[in-house]
Design an enzyme around this catalytic site. Structure first.
Site, short mmCIF file in Angstrom:
data_model
loop_
_atom_site.label_atom_id
_atom_site.label_comp_id
_atom_site.label_asym_id
_atom_site.label_seq_id
_atom_site.Cartn_x
_atom_site.Cartn_y
_atom_site.Cartn_z
N SER A 47 0.81 -1.24 0.00
CA SER A 47 0.00 0.00 0.00
C SER A 47 0.83 1.28 0.00
O SER A 47 0.28 2.35 -0.19
CB SER A 47 -0.92 0.02 1.22
OG SER A 47 -2.08 -0.71 0.94
N LYS A 78 0.42 3.46 -2.89
CA LYS A 78 -0.81 4.24 -3.13
C LYS A 78 -0.59 5.76 -3.23
O LYS A 78 -1.09 6.38 -4.16
CB LYS A 78 -1.86 3.91 -2.07
CG LYS A 78 -2.40 2.47 -2.19
CD LYS A 78 -3.29 2.11 -1.01
CE LYS A 78 -3.83 0.70 -1.11
NZ LYS A 78 -4.58 0.31 0.10
N TYR A 126 -2.94 -2.97 -10.52
CA TYR A 126 -2.81 -2.54 -9.13
C TYR A 126 -2.00 -3.55 -8.32
O TYR A 126 -1.13 -3.19 -7.51
CB TYR A 126 -4.21 -2.35 -8.52
CG TYR A 126 -4.22 -2.27 -7.02
CD1 TYR A 126 -3.81 -1.13 -6.36
CD2 TYR A 126 -4.62 -3.38 -6.26
CE1 TYR A 126 -3.80 -1.08 -4.97
CE2 TYR A 126 -4.61 -3.33 -4.87
CZ TYR A 126 -4.19 -2.18 -4.23
OH TYR A 126 -4.17 -2.13 -2.87
N TYR A 164 -4.48 3.59 7.54
CA TYR A 164 -5.68 2.75 7.62
C TYR A 164 -6.66 3.39 8.60
O TYR A 164 -6.80 4.61 8.64
CB TYR A 164 -5.32 1.31 8.04
CG TYR A 164 -4.28 0.69 7.13
CD1 TYR A 164 -4.55 0.50 5.77
CD2 TYR A 164 -3.05 0.30 7.60
CE1 TYR A 164 -3.61 -0.07 4.93
CE2 TYR A 164 -2.10 -0.29 6.76
CZ TYR A 164 -2.38 -0.46 5.43
OH TYR A 164 -1.46 -1.01 4.60
N VAL A 214 1.25 -3.67 3.98
CA VAL A 214 1.13 -4.93 4.72
C VAL A 214 2.39 -5.80 4.73
O VAL A 214 2.47 -6.75 5.48
CB VAL A 214 -0.05 -5.81 4.24
CG1 VAL A 214 -1.37 -5.23 4.68
CG2 VAL A 214 0.00 -6.04 2.76
N1 GLU Z 1 -1.81 -5.50 -2.08
C1 GLU Z 1 -2.51 -5.24 -0.91
C2 GLU Z 1 -4.00 -5.32 -1.11
O1 GLU Z 1 -4.55 -4.68 -1.94
C3 GLU Z 1 -2.08 -3.92 -0.33
C4 GLU Z 1 -2.57 -3.87 1.03
C5 GLU Z 1 -1.77 -3.00 1.94
O2 GLU Z 1 -0.54 -2.92 1.92
O3 GLU Z 1 -2.47 -2.40 2.74
O4 GLU Z 1 -4.67 -6.04 -0.43
#
Ligand code: GLU
Length: 424
Positions: free
Chosen positions: A64, A67, A191, A243, A261
């Protein structure tokens, strides 16, 4: 002298080393298999000095943390209006993979939750790009932030895409809501590849430092995105980056941040530095346990909370002096430091409360480090009003703190690089 900063970072790592609490992300099988004891930190200053300690050369998937950077590319490529029409900027308070959309518009609430991030993915690159071209644009863009070419961990990608049912559901909903165009599965594939890019803490620190440095990579000098895009991205990181733990993060740590994550965590402190940590065990919000601890420590020990400002420095108005005599007399108002709105207001107030009395007056910027854009307009307006009040106005500006000064309608100013220029 040897810099104490590496020692400080090493000591910070050893202070959290024994904490084995938290759990590895296990919804991506490949991540569950990673070594949970890895621990690393890197700090990159806004002028490109990189410090790191611990497992700094171990690569892990960005997840993430991609992002905010992809959101930046979407803003740069599609423009603010187009991106805002598709993804809002409101904190959701939900988990990262929550299936929630704004009532009425069907937009994802922000680009840091998966629905918003998948949407941002589709807005990076040219509108008519093929899925492969879009993913390449994103890999190139994130590589420009990192200052080296990043590549996808195919194992992590395969492992995640084979179980990405929830993200597929999100993409299908986005397509049904007319938020994304094209084939939803293409968006999930792209993604997921973006999330599987391999980085080290050093890469992440440099990427964060690029955000801290108004979008210019401090090591390569490459302008990656504009300062306006950076402002938007950092604001969203500050409100939605951690989050559903974003509020506690902002109050306790106070640095725009993003976690992933795989155990990475970045913080970008505007105008100062980018910091990254890596430790794979996660807390109940999905944030790295030891990473969060390290950031808490950095905030208090390095005074990094954004809402904490240093105590006021010496006044921007350094003083006044009179040089020369008779017709040649010049009254000099000396300024100092970094001048922004509040400093310029102090100058205007000083000139109003205690008007300059000589015909020939000078504003000295000899000790001024920088003049912000708003302060520039305010100081030039002061010059204009002084001219209209009948003064001959000089600007002593040896270092070009106020380049090309144009005081506008009725204003006049003579720039000199040293005092002698007006007194002789
Ligand atoms: N690839 C992960 C997902 O979309 C990223 C999640 C993350 O790092 O929060 O579930």
């Amino acid at each position: 002298m040897r810099s104490p900063i590496p020692d400080y970072l090493a000591e910070a790592l050893s202070s959290v080393e024994s904490d084995e609490s938290g759990a590895m992300a296990d919804y991506i099988p490949e991540l569950a298999a990673a070594n949970p004891d890895r621990l690393a930190v890197a700090l990159c200053t806004e002028d490109g000095r990189l410090y790191s300690q611990g497992d700094a050369d171990v690569a892990f998937s960005i997840q993430s943390i991609s992002k905010p950077f992809v959101y930046a590319l979407a803003l740069a490529d599609s423009g603010f209006d187009e991106v805002m029409a598709k993804v809002s900027v409101e904190p959701s308070g939900d988990a990262f993979n929550e299936i929630s959309f704004e009532d009425g518009t069907g937009r994802p609430l922000n680009p840091m939750i998966n629905a918003g991030a998948i949407t941002a993915h589709t807005l990076a690159g040219p509108r008519d790009a093929t899925p492969t071209e879009r993913t390449s644009r994103i890999i190139d863009g994130l590589s420009a932030f990192a200052g080296r070419h990043l590549s996808v961990d195919e194992g992590v990608y395969e492992s995640e895409i084979s179980t990405a049912y929830r993200n597929r559901a999100l993409a299908n909903m986005l397509r049904a809501n007319d938020i994304i165009d094209g084939e939803p599965l293409d968006a999930v594939v792209g993604y997921t590849r973006q999330c599987a890019l391999l980085v080290t803490v050093e890469d992440l620190a440099l990427m964060a430092a690029t955000l801290a440095n108004r979008g210019v990579n401090p090591l390569t000098g490459a302008p990656v995105v504009s300062a306006l895009v950076v402002r938007q991205v950092l604001s969203v990181m500050a409100t939605c980056g951690m989050y559903d733990g974003a509020g506690h993060w902002m109050t306790n740590v106070g640095i725009p941040a993003k976690s992933g994550v795989a155990g990475g965590l970045i913080g970008a402190l505007p105008g100062q530095a980018g910091i990254a940590t890596f430790s794979p065990r996660l807390d109940e919000h999905g944030n790295s346990v030891r990473g969060v601890d390290l950031f808490r420590r950095f905030t208090s020990e390095m005074g990094m909370h954004l809402m904490e400002v240093p105590p006021p420095g010496p006044s921007v108005v350094r003083g006044r002096e009179l040089v020369g005599t008779g017709d040649q007399a010049v009254q000099i108002l000396s300024l100092q430091g970094r001048i922004r709105f509040a400093g310029a207001e102090r100058v205007l107030r000083d000139l109003e409360n205690d008007p300059l009395t000589q015909k020939r007056v000078a504003i000295s910027l000899e000790r001024v480090a920088t003049v912000g854009p708003v302060a520039r307009r305010m100081l030039l307006e002061a010059v204009r009003r002084l001219t209209l009040d009948g003064h001959d106005v000089y600007l002593i500006d040896p270092d070009g703190a106020l380049p090309d000064p144009d005081p506008g309608d009725g204003g006049r100013v003579t720039v000199v690089s040293e005092r002698l220029g007006i007194t002789e």
